[in-house]
Design a protein around this motif. Structure first.
Motif, PDB file in Angstrom:
ATOM      1  N   ASP A 219       0.848  -1.187   0.000  1.00 42.77           N
ATOM      2  CA  ASP A 219       0.000   0.000   0.000  1.00 42.77           C
ATOM      3  C   ASP A 219       0.887   1.241   0.000  1.00 42.77           C
ATOM      4  OD1 ASP A 219       0.734   0.586   2.730  1.00 42.77           O
ATOM      5  OD2 ASP A 219      -0.784  -0.829   3.408  1.00 42.77           O
ATOM      6  N   MET A 220       0.284   2.408  -0.166  1.00 47.14           N
ATOM      7  CA  MET A 220       1.066   3.624  -0.333  1.00 47.14           C
ATOM      8  C   MET A 220       1.826   4.017   0.918  1.00 47.14           C
ATOM      9  SD  MET A 220      -1.321   6.073  -2.733  1.00 47.14           S
ATOM     10  CE  MET A 220      -0.158   7.442  -2.530  1.00 47.14           C
ATOM     11  N   LEU A 221       1.202   3.876   2.078  1.00 44.75           N
ATOM     12  CA  LEU A 221       1.890   4.266   3.309  1.00 44.75           C
ATOM     13  C   LEU A 221       3.108   3.390   3.576  1.00 44.75           C
ATOM     14  CD1 LEU A 221      -0.599   5.310   6.136  1.00 44.75           C
ATOM     15  CD2 LEU A 221       1.194   6.659   5.056  1.00 44.75           C
ATOM     16  N   SER A 222       2.996   2.099   3.307  1.00 47.18           N
ATOM     17  CA  SER A 222       4.155   1.225   3.476  1.00 47.18           C
ATOM     18  C   SER A 222       5.282   1.659   2.547  1.00 47.18           C
ATOM     19  CB  SER A 222       3.766  -0.232   3.178  1.00 47.18           C
ATOM     20  OG  SER A 222       2.863  -0.730   4.128  1.00 47.18           O
ATOM     21  N   GLY A 223       4.914   1.996   1.309  1.00 43.83           N
ATOM     22  CA  GLY A 223       5.922   2.437   0.359  1.00 43.83           C
ATOM     23  C   GLY A 223       6.563   3.748   0.746  1.00 43.83           C
ATOM     24  N   LEU A 224       5.752   4.715   1.194  1.00 50.09           N
ATOM     25  CA  LEU A 224       6.276   6.020   1.573  1.00 50.09           C
ATOM     26  C   LEU A 224       7.098   5.953   2.861  1.00 50.09           C
ATOM     27  CD1 LEU A 224       3.162   8.260   0.798  1.00 50.09           C
ATOM     28  CD2 LEU A 224       5.323   8.220  -0.460  1.00 50.09           C
ATOM     29  N   ALA A 225       6.794   5.001   3.718  1.00 52.28           N
ATOM     30  CA  ALA A 225       7.518   4.872   4.982  1.00 52.28           C
ATOM     31  C   ALA A 225       8.890   4.242   4.794  1.00 52.28           C
ATOM     32  CB  ALA A 225       6.702   4.046   5.975  1.00 52.28           C
ATOM     33  N   ALA A 226       9.108   3.654   3.620  1.00 47.01           N
ATOM     34  CA  ALA A 226      10.391   3.014   3.338  1.00 47.01           C
ATOM     35  C   ALA A 226      11.236   3.919   2.444  1.00 47.01           C
ATOM     36  CB  ALA A 226      10.144   1.665   2.657  1.00 47.01           C
ATOM     37  N   GLU A 227      12.424   3.484   2.148  1.00 45.96           N
ATOM     38  CA  GLU A 227      13.291   4.203   1.205  1.00 45.96           C
ATOM     39  C   GLU A 227      12.702   4.045  -0.192  1.00 45.96           C
ATOM     40  OE1 GLU A 227      16.501   6.630   0.307  1.00 45.96           O
ATOM     41  OE2 GLU A 227      16.074   5.812   2.300  1.00 45.96           O
ATOM     42  N   THR A 228      12.580   5.136  -0.945  1.00 48.32           N
ATOM     43  CA  THR A 228      12.062   5.090  -2.305  1.00 48.32           C
ATOM     44  C   THR A 228      13.177   5.486  -3.273  1.00 48.32           C
ATOM     45  OG1 THR A 228      11.367   7.404  -2.594  1.00 48.32           O
ATOM     46  CG2 THR A 228       9.895   5.958  -1.335  1.00 48.32           C
ATOM     47  N   PRO A 229      12.995   5.241  -4.565  1.00 51.94           N
ATOM     48  CA  PRO A 229      14.008   5.668  -5.537  1.00 51.94           C
ATOM     49  C   PRO A 229      14.273   7.168  -5.506  1.00 51.94           C
ATOM     50  CG  PRO A 229      12.481   4.124  -6.540  1.00 51.94           C
ATOM     51  CD  PRO A 229      11.926   4.458  -5.186  1.00 51.94           C
ATOM     52  N   ALA A 230      13.295   7.951  -5.031  1.00 58.14           N
ATOM     53  CA  ALA A 230      13.460   9.410  -4.966  1.00 58.14           C
ATOM     54  C   ALA A 230      13.894   9.892  -3.592  1.00 58.14           C
ATOM     55  CB  ALA A 230      12.147  10.098  -5.361  1.00 58.14           C
ATOM     56  N   GLY A 231      14.161   8.962  -2.667  1.00 57.49           N
ATOM     57  CA  GLY A 231      14.579   9.355  -1.329  1.00 57.49           C
ATOM     58  C   GLY A 231      13.600   8.863  -0.281  1.00 57.49           C
ATOM     59  N   ARG A 232      13.765   9.359   0.918  1.00 58.13           N
ATOM     60  CA  ARG A 232      12.911   8.949   2.031  1.00 58.13           C
ATOM     61  C   ARG A 232      12.423  10.177   2.785  1.00 58.13           C
ATOM     62  NH1 ARG A 232      14.288   4.275   6.519  1.00 58.13           N
ATOM     63  NH2 ARG A 232      12.452   4.586   7.852  1.00 58.13           N
ATOM     64  N   MET A 233      11.147  10.181   3.138  1.00 63.17           N
ATOM     65  CA  MET A 233      10.579  11.276   3.923  1.00 63.17           C
ATOM     66  C   MET A 233      10.892  11.089   5.394  1.00 63.17           C
ATOM     67  SD  MET A 233       6.759  12.079   2.560  1.00 63.17           S
ATOM     68  CE  MET A 233       6.378  12.348   0.843  1.00 63.17           C
ATOM     69  N   GLY A 234      11.106  12.215   6.071  1.00 60.05           N
ATOM     70  CA  GLY A 234      11.145  12.180   7.518  1.00 60.05           C
ATOM     71  C   GLY A 234       9.744  11.967   8.057  1.00 60.05           C
ATOM     72  N   ASP A 235       9.639  11.578   9.310  1.00 57.09           N
ATOM     73  CA  ASP A 235       8.342  11.250   9.892  1.00 57.09           C
ATOM     74  C   ASP A 235       7.360  12.420   9.840  1.00 57.09           C
ATOM     75  OD1 ASP A 235       9.250   8.737  10.354  1.00 57.09           O
ATOM     76  OD2 ASP A 235       9.245   8.865  12.538  1.00 57.09           O
ATOM     77  N   PHE A 236       7.820  13.631  10.120  1.00 54.32           N
ATOM     78  CA  PHE A 236       6.898  14.770  10.146  1.00 54.32           C
ATOM     79  C   PHE A 236       6.348  15.062   8.751  1.00 54.32           C
ATOM     80  CE2 PHE A 236       9.760  15.855  13.820  1.00 54.32           C
ATOM     81  CZ  PHE A 236       8.830  15.546  14.801  1.00 54.32           C
ATOM     82  N   ASP A 237       7.199  14.997   7.732  1.00 56.24           N
ATOM     83  CA  ASP A 237       6.726  15.209   6.369  1.00 56.24           C
ATOM     84  C   ASP A 237       5.812  14.072   5.923  1.00 56.24           C
ATOM     85  OD1 ASP A 237       7.883  17.675   5.787  1.00 56.24           O
ATOM     86  OD2 ASP A 237       9.781  16.786   5.167  1.00 56.24           O
ATOM     87  N   LEU A 238       6.102  12.869   6.357  1.00 56.41           N
ATOM     88  CA  LEU A 238       5.276  11.730   5.987  1.00 56.41           C
ATOM     89  C   LEU A 238       3.880  11.847   6.586  1.00 56.41           C
ATOM     90  CD1 LEU A 238       4.872   9.048   4.634  1.00 56.41           C
ATOM     91  CD2 LEU A 238       6.108   7.933   6.515  1.00 56.41           C
ATOM     92  N   ILE A 239       3.802  12.275   7.837  1.00 54.49           N
ATOM     93  CA  ILE A 239       2.495  12.466   8.475  1.00 54.49           C
ATOM     94  C   ILE A 239       1.714  13.549   7.744  1.00 54.49           C
ATOM     95  CG2 ILE A 239       1.357  13.330  10.560  1.00 54.49           C
ATOM     96  CD1 ILE A 239       3.617  11.929  12.163  1.00 54.49           C
ATOM     97  N   ALA A 240       2.368  14.685   7.444  1.00 52.73           N
ATOM     98  CA  ALA A 240       1.691  15.775   6.741  1.00 52.73           C
ATOM     99  C   ALA A 240       1.236  15.343   5.355  1.00 52.73           C
ATOM    100  CB  ALA A 240       2.623  16.986   6.641  1.00 52.73           C
ATOM    101  N   THR A 241       2.056  14.535   4.674  1.00 47.84           N
ATOM    102  CA  THR A 241       1.698  14.064   3.334  1.00 47.84           C
ATOM    103  C   THR A 241       0.524  13.104   3.384  1.00 47.84           C
ATOM    104  OG1 THR A 241       3.974  14.340   2.548  1.00 47.84           O
ATOM    105  CG2 THR A 241       2.561  12.838   1.303  1.00 47.84           C
ATOM    106  N   ALA A 242       0.519  12.207   4.350  1.00 49.33           N
ATOM    107  CA  ALA A 242      -0.589  11.262   4.479  1.00 49.33           C
ATOM    108  C   ALA A 242      -1.899  12.005   4.745  1.00 49.33           C
ATOM    109  CB  ALA A 242      -0.296  10.271   5.610  1.00 49.33           C
ATOM    110  N   ILE A 243      -1.835  13.034   5.588  1.00 47.09           N
ATOM    111  CA  ILE A 243      -3.032  13.827   5.872  1.00 47.09           C
ATOM    112  C   ILE A 243      -3.499  14.541   4.610  1.00 47.09           C
ATOM    113  CG2 ILE A 243      -3.905  15.816   7.165  1.00 47.09           C
ATOM    114  CD1 ILE A 243      -2.011  14.967   9.447  1.00 47.09           C
ATOM    115  N   LEU A 244      -2.564  15.111   3.856  1.00 45.51           N
ATOM    116  CA  LEU A 244      -2.926  15.787   2.604  1.00 45.51           C
ATOM    117  C   LEU A 244      -3.589  14.825   1.629  1.00 45.51           C
ATOM    118  CD1 LEU A 244      -2.795  18.136   0.548  1.00 45.51           C
ATOM    119  CD2 LEU A 244      -0.521  17.301  -0.079  1.00 45.51           C
ATOM    120  N   LEU A 245      -3.030  13.628   1.466  1.00 48.01           N
ATOM    121  CA  LEU A 245      -3.607  12.663   0.534  1.00 48.01           C
ATOM    122  C   LEU A 245      -5.018  12.280   0.948  1.00 48.01           C
ATOM    123  CD1 LEU A 245      -0.499  10.366  -0.043  1.00 48.01           C
ATOM    124  CD2 LEU A 245      -1.501  11.979  -1.669  1.00 48.01           C
ATOM    125  N   LEU A 246      -5.246  12.176   2.244  1.00 45.53           N
ATOM    126  CA  LEU A 246      -6.585  11.859   2.726  1.00 45.53           C
ATOM    127  C   LEU A 246      -7.571  12.972   2.382  1.00 45.53           C
ATOM    128  CD1 LEU A 246      -8.744  10.394   4.492  1.00 45.53           C
ATOM    129  CD2 LEU A 246      -7.866  11.751   6.397  1.00 45.53           C
TER     130      LEU A 246
END
Length: 411
Positions: A219-246
């Motif tokens: 799923d998307m959150l599992s993918g975003l929580a891991a290292e991606t080809p474009a880098g990795r988000m810090g926890d605060f950016d990941l939380i903000a991004t997940a909220i935005l996507l919702l």
């Protein structure tokens, strides 16, 4: 000089059902200064120029400011730290390059065309399931019965949110969407409710992300929580991004489906054509995005003096881009107040534009297409019960609160 109260009239709920005559009056002054020294931009050419101008910023939210608790340790130490974190890690729609670009690249490693198109069959199944619940009835509410529950289920499944938590997410998304309304930034009670909701969803996302890292799935959150080809988000950016996507993945699609069905019911010939020829759906969706867009305006901030349409927007000024006004600009569109799915060269601002073009646009198009085609095919003799229908409070995210339709049954 244009009436300086025009924007206040646009925001007035009394004009929610038909703000387009007000937009037409505004276009007589494509860039208009308001009494509070903010600027309204309403023509297609001026908005397009600003969307591609690096002197205009999307980072226009004021710094976070949590209320005092009365506890000295929290107020003097913890509260400033929390406010600094929130301010520095806004969702990407409130960020400028290079931060915006880096975050967007990471999101797009998971929000892939394959994942989006992979939701087509599931979306069709959900639409049919939701409509089947109304079998045997003589009416349906397009908003409550379909347009509202569909997008939240789709985005929650894509993110990897457990199904039992979807109702809670729907409430959170509704509250957080109010933060996009200009007046919400100055209303103390709305700000308080938004902070409470943001804290609740942030805590939930923090725990869910921890779970995804411990036991990742497809799923998307599992993918975003891991290292991606474009880098990795810090926890605060990941939380903000997940909220935005919702929020973005839910609220705008609700309006797109509801506004689209309302438009079709007002143009029964087009509804019948869609029923007979579902292949018309893609261009019909594009015209709905122009004619009755889900987002009517967004705000920006001038980083420098910006000359546009014969006016200089000064550095530091707040700017409102009236996308819905530009979408009916007669200098850009022939007969702009006519609903015409066969319209050629339909370069609308239904999903914004430039760097901040809606990253969920392909998913929203799929959901709207499947929903409208299925409604056209399955509703027998649909008739509007309220015209105009009651509208939701928001002037920026504009759509019917309910859309009641009489039917002779379901196919």
């Amino acid at each position: 000089m244009a009436d300086p109260t025009l924007f206040a009239q646009i925001k007035d709920p009394a004009n929610r059902a038909d703000p387009y005559p007000l937009y037409a009056r505004l276009r007589g002054h494509p860039v208009l200064r308001q009494d509070d020294d903010s600027y309204l931009v309403s023509s297609h050419a001026a908005i397009r120029a600003l969307l591609f101008d690096p002197r205009i910023s999307s980072a226009d939210l004021p710094p976070a400011h949590s209320p005092a608790t009365g506890n000295p340790f929290k107020d003097w130490i913890l509260r400033p730290i929390k406010d600094e974190i929130v301010t520095r890690h806004r969702p990407l729609i409130f960020r400028d390059p290079p931060d915006h670009d880096a975050l967007r690249r990471i999101v797009m490693t998971q929000f892939t065309p394959e994942r989006v198109h992979g939701m087509k069959a599931r979306t069709q199944s959900l639409v049919d399931e939701l409509l089947d619940r109304r079998r045997g009835g003589d009416a349906i509410c397009v908003v409550e019965d379909l347009a509202y529950p569909l997008p939240v289920t789709v985005i929650c499944e894509m993110l990897g949110v457990p199904p039992e938590d979807e109702p809670t997410f729907q409430g959170w998304a509704t509250q957080l969407a109010t933060a996009l309304e200009p007046d919400a930034r100055h209303d103390e009670e709305t700000q308080k409710q938004t902070r409470t909701t943001f804290d609740a969803i942030s805590a939930y996302m923090k725990d869910l992300i921890k779970e995804k890292r411990a036991r990742p799935v497809d799923d998307m959150l599992s993918g975003l929580a891991a290292e991606t080809p474009a880098g990795r988000m810090g926890d605060f950016d990941l939380i903000a991004t997940a909220i935005l996507l919702l929020v973005a993945g839910h609220e705008t699609t609700v309006n797109l489906i509801a506004n689209g069905m309302l438009t079709l019911l007002r143009h029964p010939d087009e509804l019948e054509r869609l029923r007979r020829d579902p292949e018309r759906a893609p261009r019909l969706i594009e015209e709905c995005l122009r004619y009755e867009p889900p987002v009517h305006f967004r705000t920006r901030k001038a980083l420098r003096d910006i000359p546009v349409a014969g006016t200089v927007i000064p550095e530091g000024a707040a700017v409102t881009l009236l996308f819905a006004a530009a979408n009916r600009d007669p200098d850009r569109f022939t007969d702009p107040d006519r609903f015409d799915p066969d319209r050629a060269d339909n370069q609308h601002f239904g999903f914004g534009g430039s760097l901040h073009y809606c990253l969920g646009a392909p998913l929203a198009r799929i959901e709207a297409e499947i929903a409208l085609v299925t409604l056209a095919r399955r509703l027998k003799a649909p008739r509007l019960l309220d015209d105009p229908p009651p509208y939701r409070d928001g002037a920026s995210l504009r759509g019917p609160k309910t859309l009641r339709v009489a039917i002779d049954g379901l196919v």
